[in-house]
Write a protein that holds these residues in place. Structure first.
Motif, PDB file in Angstrom:
ATOM      1  N   GLU A   1       0.826  -1.209   0.000  1.00 40.74           N
ATOM      2  CA  GLU A   1       0.000   0.000   0.000  1.00 40.74           C
ATOM      3  C   GLU A   1       0.857   1.256   0.000  1.00 40.74           C
ATOM      4  OE1 GLU A   1      -3.382   0.555   2.342  1.00 40.74           O
ATOM      5  OE2 GLU A   1      -3.982  -1.558   2.315  1.00 40.74           O
ATOM      6  N   LEU A   2       1.926   1.162   0.745  1.00 42.10           N
ATOM      7  CA  LEU A   2       2.831   2.312   0.800  1.00 42.10           C
ATOM      8  C   LEU A   2       3.406   2.592  -0.583  1.00 42.10           C
ATOM      9  CD1 LEU A   2       4.271   4.389   2.559  1.00 42.10           C
ATOM     10  CD2 LEU A   2       6.133   2.738   2.851  1.00 42.10           C
ATOM     11  N   LYS A   3       3.753   1.541  -1.225  1.00 40.69           N
ATOM     12  CA  LYS A   3       4.342   1.676  -2.549  1.00 40.69           C
ATOM     13  C   LYS A   3       3.351   2.335  -3.515  1.00 40.69           C
ATOM     14  CE  LYS A   3       6.966  -1.033  -5.774  1.00 40.69           C
ATOM     15  NZ  LYS A   3       7.049  -2.371  -6.371  1.00 40.69           N
ATOM     16  N   GLU A   4       2.140   1.902  -3.390  1.00 33.58           N
ATOM     17  CA  GLU A   4       1.113   2.465  -4.255  1.00 33.58           C
ATOM     18  C   GLU A   4       0.938   3.956  -3.972  1.00 33.58           C
ATOM     19  OE1 GLU A   4      -2.864   0.745  -3.958  1.00 33.58           O
ATOM     20  OE2 GLU A   4      -3.487   2.463  -5.182  1.00 33.58           O
ATOM     21  N   ALA A   5       0.843   4.277  -2.684  1.00 26.89           N
ATOM     22  CA  ALA A   5       0.669   5.685  -2.308  1.00 26.89           C
ATOM     23  C   ALA A   5       1.856   6.505  -2.791  1.00 26.89           C
ATOM     24  CB  ALA A   5       0.507   5.799  -0.802  1.00 26.89           C
ATOM     25  N   GLU A   6       3.026   5.962  -2.643  1.00 28.27           N
ATOM     26  CA  GLU A   6       4.217   6.701  -3.067  1.00 28.27           C
ATOM     27  C   GLU A   6       4.247   6.884  -4.580  1.00 28.27           C
ATOM     28  OE1 GLU A   6       7.212   4.411  -1.158  1.00 28.27           O
ATOM     29  OE2 GLU A   6       7.349   5.796   0.540  1.00 28.27           O
ATOM     30  N   GLY A   7       3.749   5.882  -5.242  1.00 25.92           N
ATOM     31  CA  GLY A   7       3.643   5.997  -6.699  1.00 25.92           C
ATOM     32  C   GLY A   7       2.791   7.197  -7.077  1.00 25.92           C
ATOM     33  N   HIS A   8       1.678   7.308  -6.391  1.00 26.89           N
ATOM     34  CA  HIS A   8       0.798   8.448  -6.644  1.00 26.89           C
ATOM     35  C   HIS A   8       1.496   9.755  -6.316  1.00 26.89           C
ATOM     36  CE1 HIS A   8      -3.030   6.614  -7.698  1.00 26.89           C
ATOM     37  NE2 HIS A   8      -2.758   5.638  -6.851  1.00 26.89           N
ATOM     38  N   ILE A   9       2.215   9.736  -5.193  1.00 23.15           N
ATOM     39  CA  ILE A   9       2.902  10.966  -4.780  1.00 23.15           C
ATOM     40  C   ILE A   9       3.909  11.396  -5.831  1.00 23.15           C
ATOM     41  CG2 ILE A   9       4.498  11.920  -3.076  1.00 23.15           C
ATOM     42  CD1 ILE A   9       3.025  10.099  -1.002  1.00 23.15           C
ATOM     43  N   ASP A  10       4.695  10.457  -6.287  1.00 26.70           N
ATOM     44  CA  ASP A  10       5.679  10.774  -7.321  1.00 26.70           C
ATOM     45  C   ASP A  10       5.020  11.353  -8.558  1.00 26.70           C
ATOM     46  OD1 ASP A  10       7.545   9.874  -5.633  1.00 26.70           O
ATOM     47  OD2 ASP A  10       7.934   7.968  -6.678  1.00 26.70           O
TER      48      ASP A  10
ATOM     49  N   ARG B   1      -3.752  18.958  -6.180  1.00 27.16           N
ATOM     50  CA  ARG B   1      -2.958  19.317  -5.021  1.00 27.16           C
ATOM     51  C   ARG B   1      -3.516  18.642  -3.766  1.00 27.16           C
ATOM     52  NH1 ARG B   1      -1.847  25.051  -6.438  1.00 27.16           N
ATOM     53  NH2 ARG B   1       0.091  24.592  -7.522  1.00 27.16           N
ATOM     54  N   ASP B   2      -4.837  18.730  -3.622  1.00 27.55           N
ATOM     55  CA  ASP B   2      -5.496  18.078  -2.479  1.00 27.55           C
ATOM     56  C   ASP B   2      -5.190  16.594  -2.484  1.00 27.55           C
ATOM     57  OD1 ASP B   2      -6.476  20.511  -1.900  1.00 27.55           O
ATOM     58  OD2 ASP B   2      -8.548  20.096  -2.509  1.00 27.55           O
ATOM     59  N   LYS B   3      -5.251  16.049  -3.660  1.00 29.63           N
ATOM     60  CA  LYS B   3      -5.025  14.611  -3.773  1.00 29.63           C
ATOM     61  C   LYS B   3      -3.609  14.267  -3.297  1.00 29.63           C
ATOM     62  CE  LYS B   3      -7.196  13.016  -7.566  1.00 29.63           C
ATOM     63  NZ  LYS B   3      -7.178  12.636  -8.975  1.00 29.63           N
ATOM     64  N   LEU B   4      -2.686  15.094  -3.723  1.00 29.78           N
ATOM     65  CA  LEU B   4      -1.292  14.874  -3.328  1.00 29.78           C
ATOM     66  C   LEU B   4      -1.172  14.910  -1.811  1.00 29.78           C
ATOM     67  CD1 LEU B   4       1.691  14.548  -3.946  1.00 29.78           C
ATOM     68  CD2 LEU B   4       1.856  17.024  -4.226  1.00 29.78           C
ATOM     69  N   GLU B   5      -1.798  15.913  -1.215  1.00 25.20           N
ATOM     70  CA  GLU B   5      -1.775  16.030   0.249  1.00 25.20           C
ATOM     71  C   GLU B   5      -2.326  14.759   0.889  1.00 25.20           C
ATOM     72  OE1 GLU B   5      -0.243  17.432   2.675  1.00 25.20           O
ATOM     73  OE2 GLU B   5       0.620  18.392   0.892  1.00 25.20           O
ATOM     74  N   ASP B   6      -3.444  14.308   0.362  1.00 28.40           N
ATOM     75  CA  ASP B   6      -4.081  13.108   0.902  1.00 28.40           C
ATOM     76  C   ASP B   6      -3.136  11.918   0.844  1.00 28.40           C
ATOM     77  OD1 ASP B   6      -6.272  14.576   1.391  1.00 28.40           O
ATOM     78  OD2 ASP B   6      -7.504  13.762  -0.242  1.00 28.40           O
ATOM     79  N   TYR B   7      -2.482  11.787  -0.288  1.00 24.56           N
ATOM     80  CA  TYR B   7      -1.586  10.633  -0.440  1.00 24.56           C
ATOM     81  C   TYR B   7      -0.387  10.748   0.489  1.00 24.56           C
ATOM     82  CZ  TYR B   7      -4.041   8.491  -4.321  1.00 24.56           C
ATOM     83  OH  TYR B   7      -4.970   7.860  -5.081  1.00 24.56           O
ATOM     84  N   ARG B   8       0.082  11.972   0.659  1.00 29.82           N
ATOM     85  CA  ARG B   8       1.213  12.171   1.553  1.00 29.82           C
ATOM     86  C   ARG B   8       0.850  11.771   2.974  1.00 29.82           C
ATOM     87  NH1 ARG B   8       3.299  17.831  -0.880  1.00 29.82           N
ATOM     88  NH2 ARG B   8       4.932  16.993  -2.224  1.00 29.82           N
ATOM     89  N   GLU B   9      -0.351  12.192   3.360  1.00 35.59           N
ATOM     90  CA  GLU B   9      -0.790  11.865   4.705  1.00 35.59           C
ATOM     91  C   GLU B   9      -0.964  10.360   4.846  1.00 35.59           C
ATOM     92  OE1 GLU B   9      -4.044  14.300   6.000  1.00 35.59           O
ATOM     93  OE2 GLU B   9      -4.428  12.907   7.650  1.00 35.59           O
ATOM     94  N   LYS B  10      -1.523   9.789   3.802  1.00 30.01           N
ATOM     95  CA  LYS B  10      -1.742   8.350   3.830  1.00 30.01           C
ATOM     96  C   LYS B  10      -0.417   7.613   3.962  1.00 30.01           C
ATOM     97  CE  LYS B  10      -4.195   4.699   1.393  1.00 30.01           C
ATOM     98  NZ  LYS B  10      -5.164   4.373   0.332  1.00 30.01           N
ATOM     99  N   ALA B  11       0.544   8.060   3.176  1.00 29.36           N
ATOM    100  CA  ALA B  11       1.853   7.415   3.207  1.00 29.36           C
ATOM    101  C   ALA B  11       2.469   7.535   4.590  1.00 29.36           C
ATOM    102  CB  ALA B  11       2.762   8.045   2.158  1.00 29.36           C
TER     103      ALA B  11
END
Length: 899
Positions: A843-852, A875-885
RNA sequence: GGGCGGUUAGCUCAGCUGGUAAGAGCGCCUCCCUUACAAGGAGGAGGUCGUUGGUUCGAGUCCAAUACCGCCCACCA
């Protein structure tokens, strides 16, 4: 209590009868009534009239469903709607049926004579015309049966007479010998449109055209139809052709017959093709006819109406056209005139009815001079007066109109409108009258006889939109309902019918016959093949309806069709839609049973739950979408969206939550039921044009239940029937909606996440488990939605903990993240830490993929060029993924720490 | 010869106004006959959106070529 499964069999007939008896199919604003108001806007469709003795096929199902949808929608929108039903006498098709019958009896139409034959025709019509009408009713067609018309009834025959005389007097109808398409089997002329060109394997025959007065000189010529040599009037070569130039002006000899014909030069001849020389048969080929005209050539009619060789053919006289081909060619071979034969694929003209090879031949027929009519018809579409949907067909229409040829309208049939022309036996003049004349208007002689031919069926169909409303009389119907609004039909009859209606309408009424042409596609089988009895892939709509109900079939046709595109029908789809009808039915049953238990009127003003607000906001959104799509004639897409909303949002989510809310006190229950009812009511309205029966039936029950419950106070009085209930009104989006959607989506995501992990870990269905949530921002909402979460994710409500911040992650839990929310489920005993670690890492990998991906995106020109709204979203989405990660990181740390 | 449509998950198809890691039904896999519905519910696997270029911050979506399938129109013997 209603049956568990929707029983369309017991419903459809009863409901249709109810509609019809209450006059709902009639325009509510009727120009023949006292209280008529000419200002009220109307919406009018004339049905494409099916063959009077036809049997329902899927093509009918499609257009009836589509038109009924349009009519029902507009009726609910408050238009004075009129759908004029009727049938067509369908000249050739119907006459052939009876002729076939006569043949079985060992007789023929010629044997029994015209009068007796026509009697038989009418008899046949009376015997068979009920079927198709009954079947159209069964489809739920809400047309005004009191205004039903038949192309050969008195009123329409008057219209045909008026149209003919009008055009004749204006000089737009003429009679004369022309090269026409003749069907030897049907024994009639047919129009260009009734000839289909099929590519077939044949031969190209090469032979010598000998030059008169010379032993060896000849011109090599190729033909696909050697028998027409007998009718040759010239041999043509290209004026610049060096090979044959010396022969131009000389005389050639027709093989066998040795008739002398000229060698002419014409630019039409293609130097490259065949031998570069062309035999000219003006009597039996359209091109040759043109060339013959240019050069003043003799026309030899070497075939008679039965397709046998005439006296022109000398020794071959009396032989069938194909027999003569063989014989002549053989004789030419004997004479040494044959050069060679080659296999050759070419277009063969065949009759649309019967499939026989059509012979072009010269015959005296009636024609409409089409150019002046076509010009107006072209302009009407070009200037936007008439709109064609989908637009691409406008081009097709232009192309046809611009290259149009005069229309041969006389048919050597007996079933149809007889040509209103009388010939005088004394002076030979013609009398053309609106009323049947008794004497010649030129010399007064009483010995006149009417033209024996009838008019092309499409001549009367071309008048349909106005003739059905009373034209040429200025009836109240004609004045109010004409021009009509919508012409909905298949693209396959754009030229046959639509184009002719436009031409005739503009010429005869001075107005366009309709504003919009909506063209649907053809119905094919599930593989996109044409359905046919011989192929065995034909689906009988009656059987389908028997098995799965009308609504299921209608919905399938409507939702499966895109304007102008073919629809591939499969029974699987119908089955799926039968299930949908059943879903609607059962959701309705649930709501009805809830209404039974409605508490008395609430004490407090409504306090809407998140789910209440959400479903309402979604509904408003849907209504806007549907409205927009309907305006764009995207009916199929609209239907799909209603389907998705009903099943995916209302039934799968709201209903489940409502079950909980019903146990949360009387007022809460009351308002929940109110929402259940309001949304269902709106859905039934939106769905009604697609699936009229099940929606009406359910709505009647719903209305009945509501009117006998305390809900009545807040829901007010409803109309007598859904068919005339108002269409849901759109309203602009309100401020609260976006946030409601966002919050509910979060709840959905949490529920899905938990369900997912439960399924993965094989947690026993029904086993309630504790849960811990953590979210800084959303904890109040989670607190508020505790019950919902518990119910939908099967959590132990007493053991749900919600924190704004979890300093210590709970040990021995499965850790999940849904959006910005952390979730912990005590499933450690079911879980292998190693496996858990892998899952989290994944899951982390997936989230990081999105972040990248998002970081890259936002660093680029995207953030400057794209609209701020879109950029903000990303931008919001990025924030969400960062928090998730971040959260997952912590969870991983914790897992490591504990092991 | 001209014109049009199609090519998206194993199958049949959506995807309307270009907006960001593609949807439905059927089929398939796992679990569940819970008091609206087993014609059902929950979860899941499965697609480089025919190919190649281009426009654009961004293309299944627009443009151009191209391949295959289908249709319509047209007078090449």
């Amino acid at each position: 209590m209603l049956p568990k499964t929707y029983d369309f069999e017991s419903t459809e007939r009863r409901i249709y009868q109810m509609w019809e008896e209450n006059g709902y199919f009639k325009p509510f604003n009727d120009p023949n009534e006292e209280d008529f108001d000419p200002e009220i806007e109307n919406y009018v469709i004339s049905i494409p009239p099916p063959n009077v003795t036809g049997k329902l096929h899927l093509g009918h199902v499609l257009f009836v469903s589509m038109e009924d949808l349009m009519i029902r929608y507009h009726r609910m929108k408050g238009y004075s709607t009129l759908w004029v039903p009727g049938t067509d006498h369908a000249g050739i098709a119907t006459q052939l049926q009876v002729e076939k019958q006569l043949q079985k009896e060992g007789t023929s139409r010629r044997e029994i004579g015209r009068d007796a034959f026509l009697k038989r025709m009418w008899q046949w019509k009376d015997d068979h015309s009920g079927l198709i009408k009954e079947q159209i009713r069964r489809l739920g067609a809400s047309c005004d049966w009191d205004r039903e018309r038949f192309t050969m009834d008195e009123g329409l025959s008057n219209a045909v007479r008026e149209a003919f005389v009008h055009l004749y007097e204006k000089g737009l109808i003429y009679r004369g010998p022309r090269l026409i398409n003749w069907s030897p089997a049907l024994q009639t002329a047919v129009s260009d449109l009734e000839v289909e060109h099929e590519e077939e394997k044949g031969k190209l025959y090469y032979f010598k055209y000998r030059i008169a007065g010379s032993e060896d000189d000849y011109i090599p010529v190729a033909t696909t139809r050697p028998e027409t040599i007998l009718g040759d009037a010239a041999v043509a070569v290209h004026p610049d052709d060096e090979r044959f130039q010396k022969f131009i002006g000389q005389t050639a000899l027709v093989p066998i017959l040795n008739r002398e014909i000229p060698v002419i030069a014409d630019e039409y001849v293609d130097l490259e093709f065949g031998t570069g020389a062309l035999k000219i048969t003006p009597g039996h080929d359209p091109n040759d006819y043109e060339i013959g005209m240019r050069h003043g050539l003799e026309i030899y009619s070497m075939l008679d109406k039965a397709g046998k060789v005439t006296a022109v053919g000398g020794p071959y006289q009396g032989q069938d056209r194909f027999e003569a081909r063989e014989n002549l060619w053989e004789d030419m071979r004997q004479e040494g005139l044959v050069l060679k034969e080659e296999p050759y694929v070419h277009q063969v003209p065949r009759a649309q009815r019967g499939g026989e090879i059509i012979e072009p031949m010269v015959s005296t027929q009636w024609f409409v001079e089409i150019q002046p009519l076509a010009e107006k018809a072209l302009a009407a579409v070009k200037n936007g007066e008439i709109e064609i949907v989908p637009e691409r067909f406008e081009k097709v229409y232009y192309n046809w109109m611009e290259n149009i040829h005069d229309w041969c309208i006389s048919r050597q049939l007996w079933w149809g409108h007889r040509i209103p022309v009388w010939y005088c036996d004394e002076c030979g003049e013609r009398t053309v009258k609106r009323q049947d004349p008794t004497v010649c208007e030129h010399c007064g002689s009483e010995t006149i006889h009417q033209d024996p031919d009838v008019l092309d069926t499409w001549f009367s169909s071309g008048l349909w939109p106005f003739s059905t409303l009373g034209w040429p009389e200025e009836t109240p119907d004609y004045k109010y309902f004409y021009p009509t609004t919508m012409m909905e039909t298949g693209y396959d009859i754009l030229f046959f019918w639509v184009a002719r209606m436009i031409m005739m309408g503009l010429e005869l009424t001075g107005k366009k016959p309709f504003s919009t042409v909506y063209l649907h596609g053809l119905v094919m089988d599930e593989k996109g093949q044409k359905m046919s009895k011989t192929k065995g892939n034909a689906i009988d709509p009656i059987e389908v309806m028997d098995e799965m109900g009308t609504d299921a079939l209608r919905f399938t046709m409507l939702v499966g069709s895109t304007p102008g595109n073919n629809t591939n029908l499969s029974l699987k789809k119908v089955e799926a839609n039968r299930n949908f009808a059943n879903k609607v039915w059962n959701a309705g049953r649930f709501v009805l049973s809830a209404i039974q238990d409605t508490p008395s009127s609430p004490q407090s003003p409504p306090e809407w739950t998140l789910a209440d607000s959400w479903i309402w906001a979604r509904l408003q959104d849907l209504i806007r979408e549907v409205e927009r799509l309907f305006q764009n004639h995207q009916y199929g897409v609209a239907g799909r969206q209603i389907y998705d909303f009903f099943w995916g949002d209302y039934a799968d989510w709201y209903l489940e939550i409502a079950k909980e809310q019903l146990d949360q006190g009387e007022d809460r229950a009351y308002y929940t039921i109110e929402t259940l009812v309001r949304v269902l009511d709106m859905c039934l309205r939106l769905l009604h044009p697609f699936t009229p029966y099940v929606t009406e039936e359910l709505w009647q029950h719903l209305k009945d239940a509501v009117m006998h419950s305390p809900l009545q106070e807040r829901l007010g009085a409803w109309e007598d029937a859904l068919i005339i209930a108002p269409w849901p009104e759109t309203r602009p989006e309100e401020g609260w909606e976006a946030e409601t959607m966002e919050h509910f989506n979060l709840i959905q995501e949490i529920v899905r996440t938990i369900r997912n992990v439960r399924a993965e870990k094989n947690v026993q269905d029904g086993q309630l488990i504790p849960a811990t949530f953590a979210s800084a921002e959303y904890s109040p909402i989670l607190e508020n939605q505790k019950t919902v979460l518990a119910a939908l994710a099967q959590l132990d409500k007493e053991k749900i903990s919600i924190y704004t911040n979890l300093a210590e992650k709970p040990e021995g839990h499965v850790a999940l993240v849904a959006g910005p929310v952390e979730i912990y489920l005590p499933l450690a005993d079911l879980v292998d830490p190693e496996e858990e670690y892998k899952r989290l890492l994944g899951e982390l990998k997936e989230a990081e993929g999105h972040i990248d991906r998002l970081e890259e995106l936002l660093a680029g020109p995207f953030s400057e060029k794209a609209p701020q709204e879109i950029v903000g979203k990303e931008r919001d989405k990025l924030e969400d993924y960062r928090e998730k990660a971040r959260t997952i990181q912590e969870q991983i740390e914790m897992l490591k720490g504990s092991s």
